[in-house]
Design an enzyme around this catalytic site. Structure first.
Site, PDB file in Angstrom:
ATOM      1  CE  LYS A 137      36.579  49.145  45.187  1.00 16.20           C
ATOM      2  NZ  LYS A 137      37.144  47.976  43.805  1.00 16.20           N
ATOM      3  CD  GLU A 168      41.890  48.993  35.832  1.00 15.78           C
ATOM      4  OE1 GLU A 168      40.677  48.115  36.194  1.00 15.78           O
ATOM      5  OE2 GLU A 168      42.241  49.650  36.463  1.00 15.78           O
ATOM      6  CD  GLU A 182      39.671  47.929  45.989  1.00 14.52           C
ATOM      7  OE1 GLU A 182      40.364  48.578  45.335  1.00 14.52           O
ATOM      8  OE2 GLU A 182      40.956  48.323  47.436  1.00 14.52           O
ATOM      9  CD  GLU A 223      45.182  53.210  47.655  1.00 18.83           C
ATOM     10  OE1 GLU A 223      44.515  53.190  46.527  1.00 18.83           O
ATOM     11  OE2 GLU A 223      44.949  53.516  48.648  1.00 18.83           O
TER      12      GLU A 223
END
Length: 461
Positions: free
Chosen positions: A215, A264, A308, A443
Site C-alpha cells: 500500500k 485521527e 487497509e 475521494e
C-alpha cells in the site's frame, strides 16, 4: 511562489547555561472563550500563537508568545533531539504544587528527507514552543499560566511585567466582543498538478502489482487565493464549528498558520497509560440515516478497506507491544462517523513501560500505514519519487506534551497551511493493487471538503 527555507541555526538556542531557570505560575480564572484568549494576543503576538482542542472537548490549550522555541533539523534523530531538549528544560523547572505543568506544543514534518522549496519553507523538520502565556481548560476549570525561561538577574522584575500582561490578556478575552465570522472571499481555486497526481496513483498501483509494496498513500494539494489576508482566528472558529467530533489545532509560525480538524489520534499518554487509534478505510456519509447505514455496512464488509485498516492495526499494535507492558485491542473495527466521511476505527490501549516518553511513540508510529504505506520505507521511497511535493506538516504528528510526561499527538490531516492571502489544502488516500486513479481523485475531494467549507471555498462540481 515558494518561500525560502529557514536557516535553522537562527533558532537553535543554546541549552542551558548554569544560571538559566524555568519559572511558571498559574492562576484560576472565570470562564474564558479559548478563541477570545487566542485573539487577545493578536496585537502583540500575532505570529506566536497556538490552539488545541481534543476530540471529546475535555481539554483545550491556547498558547500566546514564546517563552522558548525548540527546533530540530537533525536527520534521523529529530524526535530524540526535541525530547532531550525538553527534558533539559524540565530539569530546571521551578513550580509550586498549585501550578499546573508547562506545555510544549508543536509538530514534525511528514518526511525530513523530502524537503523542497515550497510554502513550508518557514517550518523546520521539528518545531515546538513553550508559550509565555498558557490557557488550559480542563474538568470545568480555566487556568492561565505564565512561563518564563531566563538567565537574567532581573528575573523578578521581568516576571512582574508578565503578570501585568497576563491580566490584560485575561481582561481583553473576557470583556471584548470579537467577530469571528469570515467575510473573506475566495477569488481563485487552483488544483495543483492534477495530471501528476493521477499519474502518481497509476505508477504506485503498478509498483504494488509488481510486489514492491502492499500500500502507498498518495496525496495532492489545492491552492486558494483570497481577496484579503486570511485571519487565523476566523479560520479556527469556522473549522471548530464545522467539525465538532475532531481534534482542532492551529500552529502559527511567522506569517503562516497550519490548522485543521483531524479525526485521527496518533498517541495519548495520560497517567502512565498510552492510547492510540487505528483510523483507515473510508466511505462517504449517506443522504439519509438508512443510506448512511448501508454505506457503513458496505465499508465494514469491504475487503480493500478492511485490508487497509488491518495494516494500521498490525503496525500500531506492534509498537504498543514493544513499549507497553499490557496491551488491549478489539478484534474487529467499529465505524467512526464524522460530518463528511465515515472511517473504520479500532482503539488501542497499553500500560506505559518505564523510561518511554511520548516522543518515542511518535517516532515509532509515524508515519502510520494510513498516511505512508506498507512497508513504510518502500512506500516513502515511492511517495518521494511520484508525489513531487513537500507535504510539510500535513499528515504528520502535531500535538503537545507537558513537564509531567502527559501529552497527546494527532495526525495533521483535514488541514491547510494559511499564508497571507493564500491557503494550501492537502488530501490523500491509500493506494492498493486494484485502486482506480479517477476514484481515488474523487475521494480526495471528500477529504478536502471540511477545510474547503471552513474557508468559504466551493467544491469541484
Amino acid at each position: 511562489m515558494g518561500h525560502k527555507m529557514t536557516d535553522i541555526r537562527e533558532m537553535q538556542k543554546v541549552i542551558i547555561s548554569p544560571s538559566t531557570r524555568f519559572f511558571t505560575e498559574t492562576v484560576e480564572v472565570g470562564r474564558i472563550s479559548p478563541l477570545s484568549f487566542f485573539e487577545a494576543g493578536a496585537s502583540q503576538y500575532k505570529d506566536k500563537r497556538f490552539y488545541w482542542q481534543n476530540a471529546d472537548k475535555t481539554l483545550t490549550l491556547v498558547g500566546i508568545g514564546h517563552a522558548y522555541t525548540l527546533a530540530s533539523e537533525k536527520s534521523g534523530s529529530r524526535f530524540k533531539d526535541i525530547s532531550e531538549k525538553w527534558k533539559q528544560l524540565c530539569s530546571i523547572l521551578i513550580k509550586e504544587e498549585k501550578d499546573i505543568d508547562p506545555v510544549l506544543f508543536g509538530g514534525f514534518s511528514f518526511d525530513e528527507k523530502n524537503r523542497k522549496e515550497s510554502e513550508w519553507g518557514e517550518f523546520p523538520s521539528g518545531y515546538f514552543v513553550v508559550p509565555s502565556f498558557q490557557l488550559k481548560i480542563e474538568e470545568g476549570k480555566t487556568m492561565v499560566s505564565i512561563n518564563m525561561i531566563t538567565d537574567r538577574k532581573e528575573a523578578a522584575l521581568d516576571f512582574e511585567r508578565l503578570r501585568e500582561e497576563r491580566d490584560k490578556l485575561i481582561h481583553i478575552a473576557q470583556v471584548e466582543e470579537f467577530d469571528f465570522t469570515n467575510q473573506n472571499k475566495v477569488i481563485a481555486t487552483t488544483e495543483r498538478d492534477k495530471e501528476q497526481y493521477l499519474s502518481a496513483v497509476e505508477n504506485a498501483t503498478e509498483s504494488i502489482r509488481k510486489g514492491r509494496a502492499d500500500k502507498v498513500v498518495i496525496a495532492r494539494a489545492l491552492e486558494l487565493q483570497f481577496e484579503h489576508d486570511i485571519d487565523s482566528v476566523k479560520a479556527l472558529h469556522s473549522i471548530t464549528n464545522e467539525q465538532q467530533e475532531s481534534y482542532h489545532f492551529g500552529l502559527q509560525k511567522g506569517k503562516s498558520l497550519f490548522f485543521g480538524a483531524t479525526p485521527e489520534r496518533l498517541i495519548e499518554i495520560k497517567n502512565g497509560k498510552a492510547y492510540s487509534a487505528c483510523v483507515a478505510g473510508s466511505i462517504r456519509r449517506g443522504k439519509s440515516a438508512q443510506e448512511d447505514r448501508k454505506f457503513g455496512d458496505e465499508l465494514l464488509g469491504d475487503r480493500k478497506n478492511r485490508e487497509e485498516h488491518q495494516y494500521v492495526v498490525s503496525m500500531i499494535s506492534n509498537v504498543f507491544h514493544k513499549y507497553c507492558n499490557e496491551v488491549l485491542i478489539p478484534k474487529t473495527p467499529k465505524l467512526m462517523k464524522i460530518r463528511d466521511i465515515q472511517h473504520l476505527y479500532t482503539s488501542v490501549e497499553g500500560t506505559l513501560g518505564l523510561e518511554n516518553d511520548i516522543f518515542l511513540f511518535v517516532q515509532a508510529l509515524h508515519p502510520t500505514p494510513a498516511l505512508g504505506g506498507v512497508p513504510t520505507d518502500v512506500a516513502l521511497d515511492i511517495i518521494r519519487q511520484e508525489e513531487d511535493m513537500d507535504r510539510g506538516f500535513y499528515a504528520a504528528p502535531i500535538g503537545w506534551t507537558d513537564a509531567a510526561g502527559n501529552g497527546e499527538f494527532a495526525v495533521g490531516i483535514r488541514s491547510a497551511l494559511l499564508h497571507e492571502d493564500k491557503a494550501y489544502l492537502y488530501a490523500g488516500g491509500g493506494i492498493v493493487a486494484d485502486s482506480v486513479p479517477e476514484l481515488e481523485y474523487d475521494e480526495t475531494w471528500v477529504k478536502f471538503r471540511p477545510v474547503l467549507r471552513a474557508l468559504g471555498g466551493k467544491l469541484n462540481g
